[in-house]
Structures are given as structure tokens and as C-alpha cells.
Scaffold this motif. Structure first.
Motif, mmCIF file in Angstrom:
data_model
loop_
_atom_site.group_PDB
_atom_site.id
_atom_site.type_symbol
_atom_site.label_atom_id
_atom_site.label_comp_id
_atom_site.label_asym_id
_atom_site.label_seq_id
_atom_site.Cartn_x
_atom_site.Cartn_y
_atom_site.Cartn_z
ATOM 1 N N HIS A 275 -9.872 15.046 4.330
ATOM 2 C CA HIS A 275 -9.153 13.918 3.738
ATOM 3 C C HIS A 275 -9.413 12.606 4.483
ATOM 4 C CE1 HIS A 275 -7.072 16.215 0.754
ATOM 5 N NE2 HIS A 275 -6.360 16.910 1.602
ATOM 6 N N ALA A 276 -10.134 12.672 5.616
ATOM 7 C CA ALA A 276 -10.429 11.477 6.419
ATOM 8 C C ALA A 276 -9.143 10.788 6.859
ATOM 9 C CB ALA A 276 -11.320 10.511 5.636
ATOM 10 N N ILE A 277 -8.251 11.577 7.445
ATOM 11 C CA ILE A 277 -6.940 11.091 7.877
ATOM 12 C C ILE A 277 -6.891 11.035 9.398
ATOM 13 C CG2 ILE A 277 -4.492 11.698 7.985
ATOM 14 C CD1 ILE A 277 -5.226 10.669 5.304
ATOM 15 N N LEU A 278 -6.309 9.965 9.941
ATOM 16 C CA LEU A 278 -6.036 9.906 11.375
ATOM 17 C C LEU A 278 -4.654 10.526 11.608
ATOM 18 C CD1 LEU A 278 -7.163 6.270 12.341
ATOM 19 C CD2 LEU A 278 -8.448 8.405 12.559
ATOM 20 N N MET A 279 -4.647 11.734 12.138
ATOM 21 C CA MET A 279 -3.379 12.435 12.305
ATOM 22 C C MET A 279 -3.557 13.559 13.309
ATOM 23 S SD MET A 279 -0.975 13.705 9.128
ATOM 24 C CE MET A 279 -0.802 12.015 8.507
ATOM 25 N N ASP A 280 -2.539 13.794 14.116
ATOM 26 C CA ASP A 280 -2.587 14.853 15.109
ATOM 27 C C ASP A 280 -2.638 16.211 14.404
ATOM 28 O OD1 ASP A 280 -2.092 15.643 18.092
ATOM 29 O OD2 ASP A 280 -0.667 16.846 16.937
ATOM 30 N N ASN B 184 -4.631 5.204 7.235
ATOM 31 C CA ASN B 184 -4.376 6.313 6.331
ATOM 32 C C ASN B 184 -3.985 5.866 4.927
ATOM 33 O OD1 ASN B 184 -4.960 8.172 8.330
ATOM 34 N ND2 ASN B 184 -2.834 8.440 8.951
ATOM 35 N N LEU B 185 -3.462 4.655 4.806
ATOM 36 C CA LEU B 185 -3.056 4.162 3.490
ATOM 37 C C LEU B 185 -4.188 3.465 2.751
ATOM 38 C CD1 LEU B 185 0.544 2.848 4.275
ATOM 39 C CD2 LEU B 185 -0.121 4.959 3.144
ATOM 40 N N LEU B 186 -5.344 3.363 3.387
ATOM 41 C CA LEU B 186 -6.503 2.845 2.661
ATOM 42 C C LEU B 186 -6.861 3.806 1.527
ATOM 43 C CD1 LEU B 186 -8.835 1.743 5.598
ATOM 44 C CD2 LEU B 186 -7.714 0.215 3.970
ATOM 45 N N LYS C 34 1.278 1.890 13.748
ATOM 46 C CA LYS C 34 1.025 0.951 12.669
ATOM 47 C C LYS C 34 -0.443 0.980 12.241
ATOM 48 C CE LYS C 34 2.040 -3.773 11.228
ATOM 49 N NZ LYS C 34 0.737 -4.230 10.764
ATOM 50 N N VAL C 35 -1.342 0.980 13.210
ATOM 51 C CA VAL C 35 -2.766 1.015 12.892
ATOM 52 C C VAL C 35 -3.121 2.328 12.184
ATOM 53 C CG1 VAL C 35 -5.081 1.126 13.886
ATOM 54 C CG2 VAL C 35 -3.461 -0.571 14.716
ATOM 55 N N THR C 36 -2.527 3.423 12.647
ATOM 56 C CA THR C 36 -2.771 4.712 12.009
ATOM 57 C C THR C 36 -2.335 4.686 10.555
ATOM 58 O OG1 THR C 36 -2.527 5.916 14.099
ATOM 59 C CG2 THR C 36 -2.236 7.182 12.083
ATOM 60 N N LEU C 37 -1.166 4.136 10.305
ATOM 61 C CA LEU C 37 -0.689 4.021 8.928
ATOM 62 C C LEU C 37 -1.601 3.143 8.096
ATOM 63 C CD1 LEU C 37 3.208 3.715 9.175
ATOM 64 C CD2 LEU C 37 1.941 5.256 7.673
ATOM 65 N N GLU C 38 -2.000 2.023 8.677
ATOM 66 C CA GLU C 38 -2.891 1.110 7.960
ATOM 67 C C GLU C 38 -4.163 1.836 7.525
ATOM 68 O OE1 GLU C 38 -3.354 -1.880 10.883
ATOM 69 O OE2 GLU C 38 -1.559 -2.990 10.315
ATOM 70 N N TYR D 238 0.803 -1.218 0.000
ATOM 71 C CA TYR D 238 0.000 0.000 0.000
ATOM 72 C C TYR D 238 0.835 1.266 0.000
ATOM 73 C CZ TYR D 238 -3.618 -3.289 0.954
ATOM 74 O OH TYR D 238 -4.460 -4.361 0.850
ATOM 75 N N PHE D 239 2.125 1.116 0.131
ATOM 76 C CA PHE D 239 2.937 2.328 0.258
ATOM 77 C C PHE D 239 4.301 2.113 -0.385
ATOM 78 C CE2 PHE D 239 5.757 5.372 2.211
ATOM 79 C CZ PHE D 239 4.987 6.519 2.234
ATOM 80 N N LEU D 240 4.578 2.898 -1.396
ATOM 81 C CA LEU D 240 5.882 2.867 -2.055
ATOM 82 C C LEU D 240 6.346 4.317 -2.175
ATOM 83 C CD1 LEU D 240 5.027 0.306 -4.883
ATOM 84 C CD2 LEU D 240 6.354 -0.140 -2.822
ATOM 85 N N GLY D 241 6.984 4.800 -1.119
ATOM 86 C CA GLY D 241 7.418 6.184 -1.126
ATOM 87 C C GLY D 241 6.278 7.173 -1.302
ATOM 88 N N ALA D 242 5.130 6.873 -0.730
ATOM 89 C CA ALA D 242 3.918 7.711 -0.760
ATOM 90 C C ALA D 242 3.237 7.687 -2.123
ATOM 91 C CB ALA D 242 4.211 9.153 -0.362
ATOM 92 N N LEU D 243 3.737 6.895 -3.085
ATOM 93 C CA LEU D 243 3.123 6.876 -4.415
ATOM 94 C C LEU D 243 1.696 6.348 -4.363
ATOM 95 C CD1 LEU D 243 6.063 5.607 -6.650
ATOM 96 C CD2 LEU D 243 5.214 7.929 -6.398
#
Length: 229
Positions: free
Chosen positions: A72-77, A162-164, A156-160, A13-18
Motif C-alpha cells: 500500500h506504500a504506507i509509512l507505518m510501524d 499517507n493521505l496522498l 504530521k509528516v507521516t499523515l501527510e 485530504y481527510f474526512l473521517g478516512a473517506l
């Protein structure tokens, strides 16, 4: 919402944010931008511009960042994003000699989006290196507290999440973060209620670290009983 992600393989799901997606549609207009706002961004020194933007937050960047993260529906501080967004906005303004083109709100959104993407990249890099999290500046504290997991798992869960892809992320965010009903959310995004509940079970499983079917069913039922349906 077919093809539930295999969260055990984040590389896919993540290759340098691509493969990281931001909401592509235009965000509804927010708080009115002061007519003199563009003047705050004039100058060749990013530091001088930064000082203006942080002196009383004249462009309401904290509030604008919160709206943008939600959009953007992002989990982020939010404050983590806002601080970094100021740096990007000041840099772009000095580099490009900003004089009001593009419109100020669009220009501010660009800086906020760059901040979000850079944080995703930073978190991904730290996750892959298993870098420790400074407890004095833990950006995942809210997830840690809500899910009862340690900061590393929260990252890790946050990344999971946000990368959806955006179409998967937004309805989950609507229910879990914005407290919208499952029924209404399913209608809004053109989903079957059963399909949305299945996706909720998946992400709740990651948050709780459980694969116990009865427990996950109970968590979804709790969402319904709390007014999410």
C-alpha cells in the motif's frame, strides 16, 4: 503529478478516512498459507482466536503485515499494524463464523487493511487534538530519527504522506523507502523524471521543514548520487 497538495490544510485530504486510499489492485501472492490455517480462526471467542494467532505467529502475520504495508506504500510501524490486525482478524472470524470463505489470504488482508485504516483515523484524531505522544511507545520513531524532527512533526509528516492519493504515494515510496532509482521509478509509473523530482522536493521539504530551494535541490542530487537514478 500535477496539483501538488497543500499540506498546510490536511482537512482537505481527510474526512473521517473517506479520502484515504489503499492500493486497489490485487497484491501478488505471499508466503503460502498453511492448509490448516482456517482452523485457527474457528470459534466464537475472539480472545481464543487471538491467543492462537499470537502463539508463535502460525500464520506469519508479522511478515504478511510488512508485505501489505509495503504494497500500500504506507509509512507505518509494521508491528503496530500487526498487533491491531490480529484483533480485527480474530473479531471478524468469530463474528462471521469463518470456515475458509473468502480464501484465507484474502481474509487476512481484510483484517490488515482494517488495521491500517483505523490507525490512520486514530492518528488523524490525535493530530487534530494535538495529543501528546508517549515516548515509551512512539510509533513515529523511525521518521523522527531519519528526518531529525520531533515526534509531533513526524506524526504530521507521516499523515501527510499517507493521505496522498495512491498514484502520488507509490512512486515517492519506491524512491525514498525502497531505494529504487528515480529513472526506473519514473518509467514504471509513467512519469517524467522532472515531474518525479519535483514531487520528491516537495515531500523532502516537509521532512526537513525547509523551503530553501538550493537545499532541496541538493537533497534530490544526493538521491541521485546515492544510486537513486
Amino acid at each position: 503529478m500535477a496539483n501538488v497538495p497543500n499540506f498546510d490544510d490536511l482537512d482537505q485530504y481527510f474526512l473521517g478516512a473517506l479520502n484515504f486510499e489503499l492500493e486497489p489492485s490485487t497484491q501478488p501472492a505471499g508466503p503460502e498459507v498453511p492448509r490448516t490455517g482456517a482452523a485457527l480462526l474457528q470459534g466464537k471467542s475472539p480472545r481464543a482466536i487471538t491467543d492462537r494467532l499470537t502463539d508463535g505467529d502460525p500464520l506469519e502475520l508479522i511478515a504478511r503485515t510488512k508485505r501489505r504495508v509495503t504494497w500500500h506504500a504506507i509509512l507505518m510501524d509494521n508491528m503496530r499494524v500487526a498487533v491491531r490486525a490480529v484483533a480485527y482478524i480474530a473479531y471478524f472470524a468469530a463474528r462471521d463464523g469463518y470456515r475458509g470463505d473468502p480464501p484465507l489470504e484474502q481474509f487476512l488482508h481484510k483484517g490488515i487493511d482494517e488495521a491500517i485504516t483505523s490507525i490512520i483515523e486514530e492518528d488523524w484524531s490525535n493530530q487534530r487534538k494535538d495529543a501528546p505522544i508517549d515516548p515509551r511507545h512512539d510509533p513515529y520513531a523511525s521518521i523522527t530519527a531519519a528526518a531529525g524532527i520531533d515526534p509531533a512533526d513526524a506524526r504530521k509528516v507521516t499523515l501527510e504522506f499517507n493521505l496522498l492519493p495512491v498514484p502520488k504515494r507509490r512512486p515517492l515510496y519506491a524512491v525514498l523507502i525502497q531505494n529504487q532509482s528515480i529513472q526506473q521509478t519514473a518509467e514504471t509509473y509513467g512519469l517524467a523524471v522532472a515531474e518525479l523530482k519535483s514531487e520528491l522536493r516537495t515531500i523532502l521539504g516537509r521532512l526537513t521543514g525547509t523551503v530553501e530551494e538550493d537545499l532541496l535541490d541538493a537533497l534530490v542530487r544526493q538521491l541521485v548520487e546515492d544510486g537513486h537514478e
